[in-house]
Design a protein around this motif. Structure first.
Motif, mmCIF file in Angstrom:
data_model
loop_
_atom_site.group_PDB
_atom_site.id
_atom_site.type_symbol
_atom_site.label_atom_id
_atom_site.label_comp_id
_atom_site.label_asym_id
_atom_site.label_seq_id
_atom_site.Cartn_x
_atom_site.Cartn_y
_atom_site.Cartn_z
ATOM 1 N N LYS A 50 0.831 -1.217 0.000
ATOM 2 C CA LYS A 50 0.000 0.000 0.000
ATOM 3 C C LYS A 50 0.860 1.259 0.000
ATOM 4 C CE LYS A 50 -4.209 -1.411 2.373
ATOM 5 N NZ LYS A 50 -4.842 -1.512 3.682
ATOM 6 N N ARG A 51 1.884 1.245 0.873
ATOM 7 C CA ARG A 51 2.784 2.385 1.037
ATOM 8 C C ARG A 51 3.563 2.657 -0.251
ATOM 9 N NH1 ARG A 51 5.132 0.089 5.683
ATOM 10 N NH2 ARG A 51 6.900 -0.717 4.521
ATOM 11 N N ASN A 52 3.880 1.580 -0.976
ATOM 12 C CA ASN A 52 4.776 1.708 -2.130
ATOM 13 C C ASN A 52 4.074 1.868 -3.470
ATOM 14 O OD1 ASN A 52 7.161 1.500 -0.665
ATOM 15 N ND2 ASN A 52 7.127 -0.751 -0.689
ATOM 16 N N ILE A 53 2.761 1.639 -3.500
ATOM 17 C CA ILE A 53 2.097 1.572 -4.804
ATOM 18 C C ILE A 53 2.238 2.891 -5.585
ATOM 19 C CG2 ILE A 53 -0.274 2.218 -4.108
ATOM 20 C CD1 ILE A 53 0.199 -0.850 -6.147
ATOM 21 N N GLY A 54 2.249 4.003 -4.866
ATOM 22 C CA GLY A 54 2.403 5.308 -5.518
ATOM 23 C C GLY A 54 3.791 5.509 -6.117
ATOM 24 N N HIS A 55 4.777 4.796 -5.594
ATOM 25 C CA HIS A 55 6.137 4.878 -6.155
ATOM 26 C C HIS A 55 6.366 3.825 -7.230
ATOM 27 C CE1 HIS A 55 7.442 7.640 -3.104
ATOM 28 N NE2 HIS A 55 7.088 6.822 -2.141
ATOM 29 N N TYR A 56 5.954 2.588 -6.923
ATOM 30 C CA TYR A 56 6.297 1.463 -7.793
ATOM 31 C C TYR A 56 5.229 1.163 -8.837
ATOM 32 C CZ TYR A 56 9.819 0.276 -4.183
ATOM 33 O OH TYR A 56 10.865 0.286 -3.300
ATOM 34 N N GLY A 57 3.997 1.544 -8.587
ATOM 35 C CA GLY A 57 2.924 1.136 -9.484
ATOM 36 C C GLY A 57 2.630 -0.354 -9.309
ATOM 37 N N TYR A 58 1.877 -0.918 -10.259
ATOM 38 C CA TYR A 58 1.462 -2.321 -10.186
ATOM 39 C C TYR A 58 2.477 -3.224 -10.867
ATOM 40 C CZ TYR A 58 -2.862 -0.179 -8.767
ATOM 41 O OH TYR A 58 -3.778 0.558 -8.089
ATOM 42 N N GLY A 59 2.549 -4.474 -10.418
ATOM 43 C CA GLY A 59 3.374 -5.440 -11.126
ATOM 44 C C GLY A 59 4.333 -6.180 -10.220
ATOM 45 N N ILE A 60 5.027 -7.123 -10.826
ATOM 46 C CA ILE A 60 5.869 -8.054 -10.085
ATOM 47 C C ILE A 60 7.091 -7.378 -9.478
ATOM 48 C CG2 ILE A 60 7.351 -10.105 -10.367
ATOM 49 C CD1 ILE A 60 5.255 -11.129 -12.411
ATOM 50 N N LYS A 61 7.742 -6.467 -10.215
ATOM 51 C CA LYS A 61 8.956 -5.848 -9.686
ATOM 52 C C LYS A 61 8.685 -5.091 -8.386
ATOM 53 C CE LYS A 61 9.757 -4.030 -13.710
ATOM 54 N NZ LYS A 61 10.297 -3.116 -14.736
ATOM 55 N N GLY A 62 7.588 -4.359 -8.349
ATOM 56 C CA GLY A 62 7.223 -3.644 -7.131
ATOM 57 C C GLY A 62 6.894 -4.597 -5.985
ATOM 58 N N PHE A 63 6.258 -5.723 -6.336
ATOM 59 C CA PHE A 63 5.918 -6.747 -5.340
ATOM 60 C C PHE A 63 7.198 -7.322 -4.730
ATOM 61 C CE2 PHE A 63 4.738 -11.381 -4.670
ATOM 62 C CZ PHE A 63 3.965 -11.177 -3.529
ATOM 63 N N VAL A 64 8.190 -7.595 -5.565
ATOM 64 C CA VAL A 64 9.464 -8.135 -5.073
ATOM 65 C C VAL A 64 10.146 -7.114 -4.155
ATOM 66 C CG1 VAL A 64 11.761 -8.956 -5.744
ATOM 67 C CG2 VAL A 64 9.761 -9.597 -7.106
ATOM 68 N N LEU A 65 10.164 -5.864 -4.573
ATOM 69 C CA LEU A 65 10.782 -4.822 -3.734
ATOM 70 C C LEU A 65 10.052 -4.707 -2.395
ATOM 71 C CD1 LEU A 65 11.490 -2.193 -6.561
ATOM 72 C CD2 LEU A 65 13.222 -3.385 -5.193
ATOM 73 N N SER A 66 8.731 -4.844 -2.403
ATOM 74 C CA SER A 66 7.975 -4.788 -1.146
ATOM 75 C C SER A 66 8.239 -6.024 -0.278
ATOM 76 C CB SER A 66 6.468 -4.656 -1.422
ATOM 77 O OG SER A 66 6.185 -3.358 -1.916
ATOM 78 N N MET A 67 8.448 -7.185 -0.890
ATOM 79 C CA MET A 67 8.798 -8.376 -0.106
ATOM 80 C C MET A 67 10.166 -8.203 0.553
ATOM 81 S SD MET A 67 7.513 -11.911 -1.982
ATOM 82 C CE MET A 67 8.246 -11.602 -3.588
ATOM 83 N N VAL A 68 11.134 -7.669 -0.192
ATOM 84 C CA VAL A 68 12.472 -7.457 0.373
ATOM 85 C C VAL A 68 12.383 -6.497 1.563
ATOM 86 C CG1 VAL A 68 14.766 -6.494 -0.076
ATOM 87 C CG2 VAL A 68 13.675 -7.951 -1.802
ATOM 88 N N GLU A 69 11.661 -5.406 1.364
ATOM 89 C CA GLU A 69 11.491 -4.411 2.433
ATOM 90 C C GLU A 69 10.831 -5.033 3.670
ATOM 91 O OE1 GLU A 69 9.803 -0.772 0.935
ATOM 92 O OE2 GLU A 69 8.806 -0.385 2.850
ATOM 93 N N THR A 70 9.823 -5.853 3.444
ATOM 94 C CA THR A 70 9.105 -6.491 4.552
ATOM 95 C C THR A 70 9.995 -7.494 5.286
ATOM 96 O OG1 THR A 70 7.038 -6.219 3.342
ATOM 97 C CG2 THR A 70 7.025 -7.808 5.142
ATOM 98 N N ALA A 71 10.812 -8.222 4.529
ATOM 99 C CA ALA A 71 11.726 -9.194 5.155
ATOM 100 C C ALA A 71 12.692 -8.466 6.090
ATOM 101 C CB ALA A 71 12.496 -9.954 4.078
ATOM 102 N N ILE A 72 13.177 -7.315 5.662
ATOM 103 C CA ILE A 72 14.104 -6.535 6.494
ATOM 104 C C ILE A 72 13.378 -6.017 7.735
ATOM 105 C CG2 ILE A 72 15.517 -4.428 6.554
ATOM 106 C CD1 ILE A 72 15.991 -4.894 3.502
ATOM 107 N N GLU A 73 12.158 -5.554 7.518
ATOM 108 C CA GLU A 73 11.365 -4.960 8.596
ATOM 109 C C GLU A 73 10.995 -5.988 9.669
ATOM 110 O OE1 GLU A 73 8.106 -2.456 7.040
ATOM 111 O OE2 GLU A 73 6.861 -3.359 8.605
#
Lengths: 232, 232
Positions: A50-73
Motif C-alpha cells: 500500500k505504502r509503495n504503490i504510488g512509487h512502484y505502481g502495479y506489477g511483479i517488480k514492485g511486489f518483489v521490492l515490497s517483499m524485500v522491504e518487509t523481510a528486512i522490517e
C-alpha cells in the motif's frame, strides 16, 4: 445504441495471475517462518505494498521490492542475504511463469472479434511482463488495440473508448476487479461486467454497484457472447 | 516530402536522467566500499543489468533489483540487511527526484507543436515513473501522443509513425541514444537525429551510421527548428 467496443482485463480475467502471487507469498512465509507468524507477515507485506504503490505502481517488480522491504522490517534488519537472494529468485520465477488461459477466455475474445466488435486489452502491471504474457497467450492477433496503463481511472477509460471505438456509451469493460475494471468503466459511462475470480488481492476490493443499469455479473466468460447479444 | 511527425525521446533528451543513476551508483559504491573495489562493483552491476534486462525491462525498479543482487553477490552473501534497506531507499529517492529540463527542451517541443507537426514522446522505462516525469515537466499538453514502450525497435517506430502521422518516411526521431533513438528509427525509414548527452549508459552504446542521408547530429535542441525547416 449498439455496442461497438469490448475491452477485456488481462490478469485473472483472461489468464491466471493471482495464483502466482499467492504461491510466491507462501514461499515468502516459509522463508521467514523462523522470524515471524504468517498473519503478521502478510499484514506487514500488504502494508508495504500500500505504502509503495504510488512509487512502484502495479506489477511483479514492485511486489518483489515490497517483499524485500518487509523481510528486512519483520526481522529487524537480521534477515540473512541468502534469504534476500531467494526472494529475488522468486520474483524472476514469476516473471517467467507460463501463461495459463482461464476457461472460455480464448472463445470469448475470438467471438467478440468475429462479431465485428473492436476488441481491446486494458491492463495494469509491468510493461514488459504484460507484453510477454499477451504474446505467449497467442491472443495478440485478436485484439485491435492493447493498452498497458499505470492506473484504471474513469478518465483513462474515456480516453481508451474514444480512441478505440465510438466512446464510452457504446463500450463495455469486462474484468475480475470490481475496483479497477467495473466501477471506473461504469463511471466513464460504459458497461461494467464483473467476472469474479476466486482469488483477489486485498487492494483490488470494492463494493458492487448493485442496481446500476450498466452493471452485470457473469459466472464465466462463456456467458459473454449472450450478454453482448442481448444488449445489442 | 514534408515532415509531419516529430518524435522525442525523454530521458537525457528532454530532461536529466542518467545523472541520477550515476549519483545513485556512487552512493551504492560508498555503501559497499568495505567489501569491494569500485571498478569491480561497477562491472558486476553492469553484468547483472545485462543479465536481467530481459526479465525486468528498463527503468528504476529493475536497476534497484540489480543493485540488491550485486550487493549480495560481491559480498558473498555477507551484506547486512541495513545496506539492502539503504539501496531500497536510494531507489525510492530516484522515483521522486524532481524533473530538470535540459536547455532548449521546452522551446524545441513548443516550436514543433506550433509549426503544426504531430509531436510524439517515445520513451522506455517504468510506466508510472515516466508518466510522473512527463506530468511534472509541464510539457504534456504540447504532445499529441505519448508512447511508453518496452523496447525501441524498427517495428515499434513503424507502428508509432503510422499511428501518429503519415508513416516513417515523413517522420523524425530525436534523441540522445544512438542505439535506441537513432538507428532503429532510421532502419524504420524515418530521420534519426542524435543529440548527444555527456553521460551515457553502457548498454545504450552503438556506432553512428556515418554517411546515411537520414542521419543528423545536433549539439543541442536549440538547433532542431532550423534542421526541420531545412528538411521541409
Amino acid at each position: 445504441m449498439k455496442l461497438t467496443t469490448i475491452a477485456f482485463d488481462a490478469d485473472d480475467t483472461l489468464w491466471h495471475n493471482e495464483r502466482f502471487f499467492t504461491l510466491t507469498q507462501d514461499r515468502f512465509a516459509d522463508l521467514l517462518s523462523a522470524y515471524t507468524e504468517r498473519d503478521h507477515l502478510d499484514e506487514r507485506l500488504l502494508s508495504a505494498e500500500k505504502r509503495n504503490i504510488g512509487h512502484y505502481g502495479y506489477g511483479i517488480k514492485g511486489f518483489v521490492l515490497s517483499m524485500v522491504e518487509t523481510a528486512i522490517e519483520v526481522t529487524e534488519e537480521k534477515v540473512p542475504a541468502h534469504v534476500i537472494r531467494e526472494i529475488l529468485d522468486m520474483g524472476r520465477d514469476m516473471l517467467r511463469h507460463p501463461i495459463e488461459l482461464l476457461p472460455h477466455a480464448r472463445d470469448a475474445v475470438v467471438a467478440m472479434a468475429k462479431s465485428h466488435h473492436r476488441v481491446v486489452l486494458v491492463t495494469k502491471g509491468d510493461l514488459l511482463d504484460q507484453e510477454r504474457k499477451l504474446s505467449e497467450s497467442s491472443l495478440r492477433d485478436h485484439f485491435d488495440a492493447v493498452e498497458i496503463v499505470s492506473e484504471k481511472t474513469p478518465d483513462i477509460y474515456r480516453r481508451i473508448f474514444a480512441e478505440h471505438g465510438d466512446g464510452s456509451e457504446r463500450s463495455m469493460m469486462v474484468g475480475n476487479s470490481m475496483k479497477s475494471d467495473v466501477l471506473p468503466a461504469i463511471e466513464a459511462g460504459a458497461w461494467g461486467v464483473h467476472v469474479p475470480f476466486d482469488l483477489a488481492w486485498a487492494l483490488e476490493h470494492a463494493e458492487a454497484p448493485e442496481g446500476h443499469d450498466r452493471f452485470r455479473v457473469l459466472d464465466n466468460l462463456g456467458q459473454l457472447a449472450e450478454l453482448v447479444g442481448e444488449i445489442g
